[in-house]
Design a protein around this motif. Sequence first.
Motif, short mmCIF file in Angstrom:
data_model
loop_
_atom_site.label_atom_id
_atom_site.label_comp_id
_atom_site.label_asym_id
_atom_site.label_seq_id
_atom_site.Cartn_x
_atom_site.Cartn_y
_atom_site.Cartn_z
N LEU A 526 12.55 -2.61 -7.48
CA LEU A 526 11.19 -3.09 -7.27
C LEU A 526 11.00 -3.62 -5.85
O LEU A 526 9.93 -3.42 -5.25
CB LEU A 526 10.88 -4.18 -8.29
CG LEU A 526 9.46 -4.76 -8.23
CD1 LEU A 526 8.41 -3.69 -8.53
CD2 LEU A 526 9.30 -5.94 -9.19
N HIS A 527 12.01 -4.27 -5.33
CA HIS A 527 11.92 -4.76 -3.95
C HIS A 527 11.75 -3.61 -2.96
O HIS A 527 10.93 -3.68 -2.03
CB HIS A 527 13.18 -5.57 -3.61
CG HIS A 527 13.22 -6.04 -2.19
ND1 HIS A 527 14.07 -5.48 -1.25
CD2 HIS A 527 12.52 -7.00 -1.54
CE1 HIS A 527 13.89 -6.08 -0.08
NE2 HIS A 527 12.95 -7.01 -0.24
N ALA A 528 12.48 -2.51 -3.16
CA ALA A 528 12.34 -1.36 -2.27
C ALA A 528 10.97 -0.68 -2.42
O ALA A 528 10.45 -0.11 -1.46
CB ALA A 528 13.46 -0.35 -2.56
N GLU A 529 10.39 -0.78 -3.63
CA GLU A 529 9.12 -0.10 -3.87
C GLU A 529 7.93 -0.85 -3.29
O GLU A 529 6.99 -0.24 -2.78
CB GLU A 529 8.94 0.08 -5.39
CG GLU A 529 7.74 0.92 -5.79
CD GLU A 529 7.91 2.39 -5.43
OE1 GLU A 529 6.87 3.05 -5.21
OE2 GLU A 529 9.05 2.86 -5.35
N ILE A 530 7.93 -2.17 -3.35
CA ILE A 530 6.75 -2.94 -2.92
C ILE A 530 7.03 -3.73 -1.64
O ILE A 530 6.30 -4.66 -1.31
CB ILE A 530 6.30 -3.91 -4.04
CG1 ILE A 530 7.38 -4.98 -4.30
CG2 ILE A 530 5.97 -3.16 -5.32
CD1 ILE A 530 6.94 -6.08 -5.25
N LEU A 531 8.06 -3.34 -0.92
CA LEU A 531 8.46 -4.11 0.26
C LEU A 531 7.34 -4.21 1.28
O LEU A 531 7.18 -5.24 1.95
CB LEU A 531 9.70 -3.47 0.90
CG LEU A 531 10.27 -4.15 2.14
CD1 LEU A 531 10.66 -5.59 1.84
CD2 LEU A 531 11.47 -3.37 2.68
N TYR A 532 6.53 -3.15 1.41
CA TYR A 532 5.49 -3.12 2.44
C TYR A 532 4.09 -3.16 1.83
O TYR A 532 3.12 -2.72 2.45
CB TYR A 532 5.65 -1.85 3.29
CG TYR A 532 6.99 -1.77 3.96
CD1 TYR A 532 7.30 -2.57 5.05
CD2 TYR A 532 7.97 -0.89 3.49
CE1 TYR A 532 8.55 -2.50 5.66
CE2 TYR A 532 9.21 -0.81 4.10
CZ TYR A 532 9.50 -1.63 5.18
OH TYR A 532 10.72 -1.56 5.78
N ASP A 533 3.96 -3.68 0.61
CA ASP A 533 2.64 -3.73 -0.02
C ASP A 533 1.79 -4.88 0.49
O ASP A 533 0.58 -4.87 0.34
CB ASP A 533 2.79 -3.84 -1.54
CG ASP A 533 3.11 -2.50 -2.18
OD1 ASP A 533 3.37 -1.55 -1.43
OD2 ASP A 533 3.10 -2.41 -3.42
N LEU A 534 2.41 -5.91 1.05
CA LEU A 534 1.64 -7.02 1.62
C LEU A 534 1.26 -6.69 3.06
O LEU A 534 2.00 -6.00 3.76
CB LEU A 534 2.46 -8.31 1.56
CG LEU A 534 2.76 -8.86 0.16
CD1 LEU A 534 3.55 -10.15 0.27
CD2 LEU A 534 1.50 -9.08 -0.65
#
Length: 731
Positions: A526-534
């Motif tokens: 999950l960290h790799a998937e949403i790392l750049y969502d912010l």
Amino acid sequence: MSDILRLLTRSTTVSKAVAPPKQTTLITPAPPIPIAKPSSSSRKRKRKPSQPNDTNGSALTSIPIDAKVEKSSKKDKKKSRKKRKRDSDVNEETPVISEGHANLDLADIKSLLKLHKLKYTILATHGPTELLLNEKEPDDLKDESKDKKKAKKKKKASTEGGSTSESKYTTKPSPKLNQIFPNPIQSFDELQTRYNISKRLYENVLAQKFVTPTEVQMGTLPLLLDGIRDAVPELQGCDVDLMTVAPTGSGKTLAYAIPAINHIIRAKHEEGESYERGMRVIVLSPTRELADQIVNEFRKLLLGTGIRVIGMKKSMIPRDRRRSSRNLKEDDESGEEEEDSEYDDDDDDDDSDSDSHDDHIVSKSVSKKGMAVKSEIMVATPLLLLHAIQICPDLFPISKVNCIILDEADVLLDELFLSQTTSIISNLTSPSMSFSFWSATMPSSSETLATNLISSHPSVLNATKPRKLIRLITGIKDSSLPTIRQTITYTASERGKLMALRQLFSTSLKTPCLIFLQTIPRAQALHAEILYDLPTPNRIAVLHSNLSETARSKVMDSFRAGEIWVLITTDLLSRGVDFRGVNLVINYDIPTSVAGYIHRIGRTGRAGREGGMAVTYYTEEDVKYVRGIVGVMEKSGGGEGLQKWMLESLPKTSKEEKKELKKKGVKERRVGTGASGGEGRKSRISTKSGYDRKIEARKKAAIGNSKQKMIGGVDGDSDHDDSESEWEGLE
């Protein structure tokens, strides 16, 4: 002439309230009629005014006037009695305590405990049989249940034909007689006025701006501090062990830290020059993060007292002894799956940054007498402390330890830590041991284990007076705080979870935010998937037990400093860790138990802070485990959007399913995120199609193989084999 003038002057003052003139000698007054006092039997008949035959004006007017005065006085008395009764009823419901509330009567204490939702129960009485047989019940409890006891004795005598005096103190008392009513404290000023704690400790409490105690502090401090036990009839002449069940964020650490420090200060004062440093209090916690937090709280209260606290570190054990014990430790941890373990109590991960300083730290900590720890208070995880005691008994002497505190006791008494906890307690041989258990959730199995631990301890078997285990429940047992807004959302699948999370990020994200997952691989994925969502980079981080101790400390400090907005973690941070500013808790994967849910969402709403929110996602595979979570939401009153069918139509979970869920989590998520097969696809955290993942896998494999060719470490055949194996792993 003078009489006429007097008459004229009296006529001018008729408008004023003046008594009528006295009769002159021309008119003889009638003899007074005696009025008898009414008796209780003829009170109604005597109240009616009598009508005498005498027509004398003075006599006729005197009787009704006296009767009216008598009636009015009786009515006033009745009104005053009713008013006093109403006032007493109001005072019983909401007692107003003055400065001298230390001498409250039993009725006021009961109403005060009911107002703050504090309930004390004596779970068990331990001690030799002869002491229990000689123990007498308080007189007030005897009078309360006198009739019931007589009836029970008559029934037993008629049916069994024997007396019950021999087994009276060995059987469990009735629930009504088990409850006790100690007088709680109302302000921290009473710590010095009623209990005479150390002046420096009292100043440190006030320096932390603690003015009004919380409910758990109101209830536990009177039992743990000296001076109140003799005031409770059931506790006279007994030692007390305490089990506290209080909501998350209610101030339990301060509640057990103040009495522990005060007892050490008193012992230091009494022993004088013969006082020797060494461990006297042990605090056990399931995780390093919680242990570090407890150490920080103790340090704030120990300023200027001369008492020391230390957190157990691996570097305190010499390297040569630690290496010799690795085989023993591996045997203890065999059979446990690493990714299914929620808590981190592993101390053999050799971090290069800590191992490089081992010899320097040990040489500093070891004194001339051969002691590695000269602090009075030790905070540690169970396995690390157990190894230190077993490997280095000369460096970690525990003969003077007379108090052990179990923070998050239900976990420490669970299967994962039970053998370690019991081994530590069995090594403590002080004749004056005291036990205290603290948690927000306490199942009946944990209560039974705690009772058995105390009853089998040498300090109890060789005791000279009885020992009682008291349970204090603050609020509603096994429920969350009502100030937390709780929602639960059905997402159907793993892809639906990810879409719901990204929608939450773009609409109503409240930072700081904690996201809980079931396993370490899922947290990493999950960290790799949403790392750049912010919009701002480097604001999302992951924390789990596979990271080194230095890396974990760095992530925790960054999250507390506000540098990290979203922290992805496992149940490693679900218990005890205090993040006072957390606004949102997301259960990306449902917790493995109802207690786990309560502790997870308890990371927000700390210390009475309002505005915290908890969001839980569940899929088709989670439906059979959701009923318990919905029950907690309905019980606490903080659930939003709950519908009636959720409380009635959701399937019930069997005992076997609950055990399986608690031990290993949801079956569909136990496999790794990159595993092949249908189960792997269901548990994968990704929104990319299978075709896109194949293309990415091939590109990564090609890049890796080309790098190896440039180095000259592989040939063409191995190139093909590596790419194929990489591709199959992501499939």
